[in-house]
Each structure stands twice: as structure tokens, then as C-alpha cells.
Design a protein around this motif. Structure first.
Motif, short mmCIF file in Angstrom:
data_model
loop_
_atom_site.label_atom_id
_atom_site.label_comp_id
_atom_site.label_asym_id
_atom_site.label_seq_id
_atom_site.Cartn_x
_atom_site.Cartn_y
_atom_site.Cartn_z
N LYS A 282 0.82 -1.19 -0.04
CA LYS A 282 0.06 0.04 -0.14
C LYS A 282 1.00 1.25 -0.26
CE LYS A 282 -4.06 -1.97 2.08
NZ LYS A 282 -5.00 -1.81 3.29
N GLU A 283 0.13 2.14 -0.33
CA GLU A 283 0.76 3.86 -0.15
C GLU A 283 0.97 4.28 1.01
OE1 GLU A 283 1.40 3.87 -4.15
OE2 GLU A 283 1.67 5.67 -2.91
N ARG A 284 2.23 4.93 1.37
CA ARG A 284 2.26 5.49 2.72
C ARG A 284 1.36 6.44 3.11
NH1 ARG A 284 8.60 7.07 4.15
NH2 ARG A 284 8.68 4.95 3.08
N SER B 19 -5.12 0.02 22.09
CA SER B 19 -6.32 -0.81 21.43
C SER B 19 -5.69 -0.85 19.84
CB SER B 19 -7.75 0.19 21.43
OG SER B 19 -8.00 0.62 22.77
N LEU B 20 -4.62 -1.53 19.71
CA LEU B 20 -4.24 -1.84 18.31
C LEU B 20 -4.99 -2.97 17.58
CD1 LEU B 20 -0.45 -1.44 19.15
CD2 LEU B 20 -1.64 -0.34 17.46
N LYS B 21 -5.07 -2.65 16.41
CA LYS B 21 -5.97 -3.69 15.47
C LYS B 21 -5.01 -4.41 14.59
CE LYS B 21 -9.68 -0.38 16.08
NZ LYS B 21 -10.81 0.33 15.01
N PRO B 22 -5.30 -5.41 13.80
CA PRO B 22 -4.59 -6.07 12.82
C PRO B 22 -4.27 -4.94 11.69
CG PRO B 22 -6.09 -7.55 13.58
CD PRO B 22 -6.40 -6.35 14.43
N GLU B 23 -5.12 -4.16 11.18
CA GLU B 23 -5.13 -3.24 10.26
C GLU B 23 -4.23 -2.13 10.53
OE1 GLU B 23 -8.07 -4.30 11.67
OE2 GLU B 23 -9.49 -2.71 11.72
N ASP B 24 -3.63 -1.88 11.93
CA ASP B 24 -2.47 -1.12 12.26
C ASP B 24 -1.29 -1.49 11.61
OD1 ASP B 24 -4.47 -0.33 15.10
OD2 ASP B 24 -4.37 0.83 13.38
N THR B 25 -0.97 -2.93 11.41
CA THR B 25 0.02 -3.40 10.95
C THR B 25 0.71 -2.81 9.74
OG1 THR B 25 -0.32 -5.65 11.75
CG2 THR B 25 1.24 -5.42 9.91
N ALA B 26 1.98 -2.21 9.84
CA ALA B 26 2.53 -1.33 9.08
C ALA B 26 4.03 -1.04 9.51
CB ALA B 26 1.88 -0.14 8.84
N VAL B 27 4.79 -0.58 8.73
CA VAL B 27 6.19 0.04 9.00
C VAL B 27 5.63 1.64 9.44
CG1 VAL B 27 8.40 0.85 8.42
CG2 VAL B 27 7.51 -1.54 7.78
N TYR B 28 6.14 2.32 10.42
CA TYR B 28 5.85 3.33 10.86
C TYR B 28 6.98 4.26 10.87
CZ TYR B 28 1.12 1.93 12.73
OH TYR B 28 0.08 1.83 12.71
N VAL C 116 0.13 22.15 10.41
CA VAL C 116 0.83 20.69 10.11
C VAL C 116 0.14 20.45 8.68
CG1 VAL C 116 1.45 20.15 12.57
CG2 VAL C 116 -1.21 19.48 11.65
N SER C 117 0.71 19.63 8.20
CA SER C 117 0.60 18.99 6.72
C SER C 117 0.28 17.39 6.71
CB SER C 117 1.37 19.16 5.61
OG SER C 117 1.16 18.66 4.64
N ARG C 118 -0.92 16.82 6.24
CA ARG C 118 -0.95 15.45 6.03
C ARG C 118 -0.50 14.79 4.90
NH1 ARG C 118 -5.99 14.00 8.79
NH2 ARG C 118 -6.92 15.53 9.88
N LYS C 119 0.22 16.04 3.88
CA LYS C 119 0.70 15.39 2.82
C LYS C 119 2.07 14.85 2.77
CE LYS C 119 -2.11 18.68 0.18
NZ LYS C 119 -2.00 19.80 -0.76
N ARG C 120 2.49 13.63 2.32
CA ARG C 120 3.76 13.10 2.39
C ARG C 120 4.83 13.85 1.73
NH1 ARG C 120 5.25 7.25 -0.43
NH2 ARG C 120 7.60 7.33 -0.35
N ASP C 121 4.37 14.70 0.40
CA ASP C 121 5.45 15.60 -0.25
C ASP C 121 5.85 16.79 0.62
OD1 ASP C 121 4.13 14.86 -3.49
OD2 ASP C 121 5.25 13.61 -2.15
N ASP C 122 5.13 17.07 1.76
CA ASP C 122 5.65 18.33 2.33
C ASP C 122 6.54 18.11 3.43
OD1 ASP C 122 2.32 19.56 2.60
OD2 ASP C 122 3.77 19.95 1.06
N TYR C 123 7.05 16.82 3.62
CA TYR C 123 7.93 16.41 4.46
C TYR C 123 9.26 15.97 3.72
CZ TYR C 123 4.27 16.54 7.88
OH TYR C 123 3.55 17.00 8.63
N ALA C 124 10.44 16.27 4.19
CA ALA C 124 11.87 16.16 3.78
C ALA C 124 12.66 15.10 4.23
CB ALA C 124 12.40 17.55 3.68
N TYR C 125 12.64 14.97 5.41
CA TYR C 125 13.32 13.95 6.09
C TYR C 125 12.66 12.92 6.86
CZ TYR C 125 16.32 18.25 5.50
OH TYR C 125 16.72 19.30 4.89
N TRP C 126 13.08 11.67 6.71
CA TRP C 126 12.56 10.45 6.93
C TRP C 126 13.40 9.45 7.96
CZ3 TRP C 126 7.02 9.78 5.74
CH2 TRP C 126 6.71 10.65 5.11
N GLY C 127 13.03 8.89 8.75
CA GLY C 127 13.69 7.52 9.42
C GLY C 127 13.61 6.36 8.51
N GLN C 128 14.27 5.40 9.12
CA GLN C 128 14.28 4.15 8.31
C GLN C 128 13.01 3.34 8.93
OE1 GLN C 128 15.52 4.71 11.43
NE2 GLN C 128 14.81 3.07 12.55
#
Length: 126
Positions: free
Chosen positions: A43-45, A85-94, A106-118
Motif C-alpha cells: 500500500k501507499e504510505r 487498542s491496536l488492531k490488525p489493520e494497524d500493521t505497517a512500518v511506521y 501541520v500537513s497531512r501530505k507526504r510530499d510536504d516532509y523532507a526528512y524520514w527515518g528508516q
């Protein structure tokens, strides 16, 4: 150079809790908004939550409202994501994300962020 390091993921059962941490170095952490995104396999981030630099405002993706809480400790250059209250649908890389510039909103858009962790893996079993 900005460095972003997430931690705290793991394998838990449905209904459990986890707290993710993200430490940022290389810039004045307290001056910038912060966000968490997640990406499930195939899926998309997607946006999860964000917090303003003063922690005066937080926003959440609808499916995590009431279960997840984003917070920050500017003295420790750290942003947190408390997940209850975690659910199976929360499974992902965060992923923790840092914008390139200061902003009053704040922005909800991925493209508005420049630095990311692993990323840190969260797996919720049913």
C-alpha cells in the motif's frame, strides 16, 4: 545533516499498546512540526498523526482517532506515538517525518516532509 531514528515497534496482539519514539538530530527540533506516517505491505504510505512545534495542535487520521496520541518532548528532541487498542489493520512500518521548513500549520501530505527515518515495524496479530 538531519537524522531521524524511530524505535519502539514490535509484534503484539489485538488490543495491546505500543509507544513509538523518534529522535531527531541535526536541526532545532523544537522549531518544527512533526508527523508520523505508516506504510502497510503493498500500500501507499499514509498519514497517521502530526503535531505542531509547540504541541499546541495535533491532527490524526480518522481510523486512529481516540486510539493513538502524538506528543513531543522538545528537551529530548523526541516525538512519540502512543498506540492503544491496536488492531490488525494497524500493521505497517511506521515512519517519522520532518518538514523542510517551519510552518504554523501541520500537513497531512507526504510530499510536504523532507526528512524520514528508516521506519519501525508494527505487527498486530488477531
Amino acid at each position: 545533516q538531519v537524522q531521524v531514528v524511530e524505535s519502539g515497534g514490535g509484534l503484539v496482539q489485538t488490543g495491546a499498546s505500543l509507544r513509538l519514539s523518534c529522535v531527531v538530530s541535526g536541526r532545532t527540533f523544537s522549531a518544527y512540526n512533526m508527523a508520523w506516517f505508516r506504510q502497510a505491505r503493498g500500500k501507499e504510505r499514509e498519514f497517521v498523526a502530526a503535531i505542531t512545534w509547540r504541541a499546541s495542535n495535533t491532527v490524526y487520521e480518522d481510523s486512529v482517532k481516540g486510539r493513538f496520541t502524538i506528543s513531543r518532548d522538545n528537551a529530548k528532541n523526541t516525538v512519540y506515538l502512543q498506540m492503544n487498542s491496536l488492531k490488525p489493520e494497524d500493521t505497517a512500518v511506521y515512519y517519522c517525518a520532518v518538514p523542510p521548513n517551519r510552518s504554523p500549520v501541520v500537513s497531512r501530505k507526504r510530499d510536504d516532509y523532507a526528512y524520514w527515518g528508516q521506519g519501525t515495524q508494527v505487527a498486530v496479530s488477531s
